[in-house]
Design a protein around this motif. Structure first.
Motif, PDB file in Angstrom:
ATOM      1  N   GLY A 146       0.785  -1.234   0.000  1.00  0.00           N
ATOM      2  CA  GLY A 146       0.000   0.000   0.000  1.00  0.00           C
ATOM      3  C   GLY A 146       0.813   1.277   0.000  1.00  0.00           C
ATOM      4  O   GLY A 146       0.243   2.368  -0.134  1.00  0.00           O
ATOM      5  N   THR A 195       2.800   4.382  -1.345  1.00  0.00           N
ATOM      6  CA  THR A 195       2.566   5.064  -2.620  1.00  0.00           C
ATOM      7  C   THR A 195       3.766   5.869  -3.103  1.00  0.00           C
ATOM      8  O   THR A 195       3.667   6.571  -4.106  1.00  0.00           O
ATOM      9  CB  THR A 195       1.353   5.994  -2.489  1.00  0.00           C
ATOM     10  N   SER A 196       4.882   5.806  -2.390  1.00  0.00           N
ATOM     11  CA  SER A 196       6.093   6.495  -2.837  1.00  0.00           C
ATOM     12  C   SER A 196       7.293   5.880  -2.137  1.00  0.00           C
ATOM     13  O   SER A 196       7.162   5.213  -1.102  1.00  0.00           O
ATOM     14  CB  SER A 196       6.020   7.992  -2.516  1.00  0.00           C
ATOM     15  N   GLU A 229       5.759  -1.121  -7.441  1.00  0.00           N
ATOM     16  CA  GLU A 229       6.181   0.125  -8.069  1.00  0.00           C
ATOM     17  C   GLU A 229       5.097   0.747  -8.937  1.00  0.00           C
ATOM     18  O   GLU A 229       5.080   1.973  -9.144  1.00  0.00           O
ATOM     19  CB  GLU A 229       7.474  -0.087  -8.880  1.00  0.00           C
ATOM     20  N   ASN A 263       2.149   1.222  -8.149  1.00  0.00           N
ATOM     21  CA  ASN A 263       1.312   2.041  -7.276  1.00  0.00           C
ATOM     22  C   ASN A 263       2.087   3.160  -6.594  1.00  0.00           C
ATOM     23  O   ASN A 263       1.550   3.846  -5.722  1.00  0.00           O
ATOM     24  CB  ASN A 263       0.649   1.158  -6.206  1.00  0.00           C
ATOM     25  N   MET A 264       3.351   3.348  -6.993  1.00  0.00           N
ATOM     26  CA  MET A 264       4.199   4.352  -6.359  1.00  0.00           C
ATOM     27  C   MET A 264       4.450   5.524  -7.313  1.00  0.00           C
ATOM     28  O   MET A 264       4.490   5.343  -8.543  1.00  0.00           O
ATOM     29  CB  MET A 264       5.514   3.721  -5.910  1.00  0.00           C
ATOM     30  N   GLN A 265       4.602   6.691  -6.757  1.00  0.00           N
ATOM     31  CA  GLN A 265       4.737   7.906  -7.564  1.00  0.00           C
ATOM     32  C   GLN A 265       5.896   7.813  -8.549  1.00  0.00           C
ATOM     33  O   GLN A 265       5.810   8.288  -9.691  1.00  0.00           O
ATOM     34  CB  GLN A 265       4.941   9.115  -6.646  1.00  0.00           C
ATOM     35  N   LYS A 302       7.192   5.200 -10.018  1.00  0.00           N
ATOM     36  CA  LYS A 302       7.005   4.174 -11.071  1.00  0.00           C
ATOM     37  C   LYS A 302       8.312   3.432 -11.376  1.00  0.00           C
ATOM     38  O   LYS A 302       8.615   3.108 -12.520  1.00  0.00           O
ATOM     39  CB  LYS A 302       6.458   4.787 -12.362  1.00  0.00           C
ATOM     40  N   GLU A 314      -9.273   0.014  -9.709  1.00  0.00           N
ATOM     41  CA  GLU A 314      -9.837   1.285 -10.162  1.00  0.00           C
ATOM     42  C   GLU A 314     -11.098   1.102 -10.992  1.00  0.00           C
ATOM     43  O   GLU A 314     -11.630   2.063 -11.547  1.00  0.00           O
ATOM     44  CB  GLU A 314      -8.778   2.055 -10.954  1.00  0.00           C
TER      45      GLU A 314
END
Length: 526
Positions: free
Chosen positions: A84, A86-87, A115, A117-119, A121, A448
């Motif tokens: 979960g 995100t960065s 990755e 889901n992380m800013q 990428k 999503e």
């Protein structure tokens, strides 16, 4: 005569000879009668416990045919859960807090980042972990467990440099300076992981109990642990001998561990109603969500074809040896290139050993010809519909529309006449509730709300069967569990309400397990 009678039920037995019933009776931990209310209630004795289901739906206990039980428990006990995040900054913050709360000089281990889901990428590298700790070794495992990141301290303690031999079927990625950048994949994970002090038998027992507690809440009464090393297998045997296992365990011993190019000894076969050890495990490739599944065509916008971990020449003699000792073969194969290798070997095994149980775990992108061959060879498909929800974003990034639309093709698997067993592969995913997995098989939506391969959707009844009898068939235990049938062990679950149609599972609602019974004894209720 009957210890317990459940009546006034909407019983979906998963027994094709008697698919619907109103009541059943249990004696000595087994179903002794299944049918309508009146004849079953006639078996009541003074000591019989009566359970009025009030028209709620009753099912056989769910079977998760592929879940890493101890690893699920590890994330609840000893390991830092970073699912979960995100960065990379958020990841670093969680690691820093964990280190502060766990002082000392031992290894820091975490799992769960994705990755996609992380800013940023991108995968973290050693410098990202060095910023958290240069003094303690840090080992960070991606959610799929096919990629790991080590900090500089972990690399140094493992004796690794640019000249280190990489086992076949693995990668040690390097930076612009030609030195290891901290990223290890597939078999190369063992270069780091094998240097970490092992867990004790007591540690494993704590993890298993923690996982079982949550599994029972979801109505999971039987499960396959699909990658069991010798120390974990010994723990399972010890817990079994002391009557400490709550759910039914099908343990798959690993034949070739990460970091090694040689095989492990084959353990003794073991069969009881509570613990089965009769199938060995191989890995033919990696995962789709991290682009390590072995493909015949490169990933979208990439030159990578993934990582093939097995060749037929290496795989066949090891599989034949196991089959010769009465073991079934289960092989992780996701990409079409890996599936080709597995089926080539399985065809030879099937000729020599016609009755051996054969499974392919995951089966992400099979061709029509491969499905036809699976049917011919009687190879079971053990797959994870929940991947579509939790990892669908990755699939859309790495696969073009043609492959994305036929990923995890459950409609075609069933239409080909192949046994489908649904499962979770947790903790690769966070949510391993079978209700969620069934919903994903019906709706095929990512987190999503985007639909992935709608033509591969299956029905509620098909998904329920895949989470009960399908799992029992793939586990080789369908003679004693998987359905509510006379003579089978009385493992069943009571839902919180009546289910009538696919809409009950297809929509987000309050549907859940109210009670779980094993051998006719209630082991969970809410």
């Amino acid at each position: 005569m009957a210890d317990i009678i459940v009546y006034n039920s909407n019983i979906l037995t998963q027994d094709k000879l008697l698919p619907l019933a109103q009541a059943f009776a249990v004696a000595g931990g087994k179903f002794i009668a299944v049918g309508n209310n009146e004849p079953v209630l006639a078996l009541q004795q003074p000591h019989t416990k009566l359970v009025d289901a009030a028209n709620r739906t009753v099912l056989p206990g769910f079977t998760d045919a592929h879940i890493h039980i101890w690893k699920v428990g590890n994330l609840k006990t000893f390991l830092l859960d970073v699912r979960g995040v995100t960065s990379i900054a958020a990841l670093q913050d969680k690691l820093s807090d964990f280190i502060k709360n766990n002082p000392g000089n031992g290894w820091i281990q975490a799992r769960g980042f994705n990755e996609a889901n992380m800013q940023e990428k991108r995968l973290p590298v050693k410098e990202d972990l060095d910023a958290v700790s240069e003094d303690r070794p840090v080992w960070l495992i991606r959610t799929c467990a096919h990629i790991g990141i080590a900090n500089s301290k972990a690399i140094a303690l493992s004796g690794i440099d640019a000249t280190t031999h990489i086992p076949a079927g693995g990668e040690m990625r390097t930076g612009n300076d030609g030195k290891p950048n901290g990223i290890f994949t597939e078999t190369a994970l063992g270069l780091i992981a094998n240097k970490i002090p092992p867990y004790t038998a007591d540690d494993y027992a704590v993890m298993i109990r923690a996982a079982e507690k949550e599994m029972l809440q979801y109505g999971i009464t039987a499960a396959t642990d699909p990658a069991v090393m010798s120390d974990l297998l010994e723990c399972y045997h010890t817990m079994h001998n002391h009557g400490q296992l709550k759910i039914r365990i099908n343990a798959l011993p690993v034949r070739v561990p990460d970091g090694s190019e040689t095989s492990l000894p084959i353990p003794a076969r073991f069969l009881s109603d509570q613990l089965q050890v009769h199938t060995v495990k191989f890995f033919a490739d990696g995962g789709l969500s991290g682009m390590t599944a072995a493909m015949t065509q490169p990933y979208q916008n990439s030159t990578s074809y993934g990582v093939l971990r097995l060749t037929p020449d290496f795989f066949y003699p090891l599989a034949k040896e196991a089959a010769g000792k009465g073991f079934g073969i289960a092989t992780h194969a996701i990409g079409d290139k890996a599936i080709d290798v597995v089926l080539e070997v399985y065809a030879q095994i099937r000729t020599a050993y016609p009755e051996i149980l054969l499974r392919i775990e995951h089966l992400g992108l099979p061709s029509g010809a491969q499905l036809a061959l699976m049917k011919k060879l009687n190879v079971h498909c053990v797959s994870q519909s929940i991947f579509l929800k939790e990892l669908g974003k990755n699939f859309a990034l790495y696969l073009e529309a043609e492959r994305l639309n036929r990923i995890y093709p459950y409609r075609r698997v069933l239409d080909a006449g192949i046994t489908l067993a649904l499962s979770s592969d947790a903790p690769v995913v966070k949510d391993f509730n079978p209700v969620t997995g069934i919903r994903a098989a019906l709706c095929r939506k990512d987190a999503e709300g985007n639909t992935i391969g709608p033509r591969e959707a299956i029905t509620q009844n098909e998904a329920l069967y895949a989470y009960t009898m399908g799992g029992a068939i793939a586990n080789g235990t369908s003679d004693f569990n998987g359905s509510i049938s006379v003579g089978k062990v009385a493992d069943f679950i009571v839902l919180n309400r009546l289910i009538r149609s696919d809409e009950d599972f297809a929509t987000e609602n309050d549907l859940h397990v109210s009670a779980t019974f094993i051998n006719g004894v209630e082991v969970f209720s809410r």
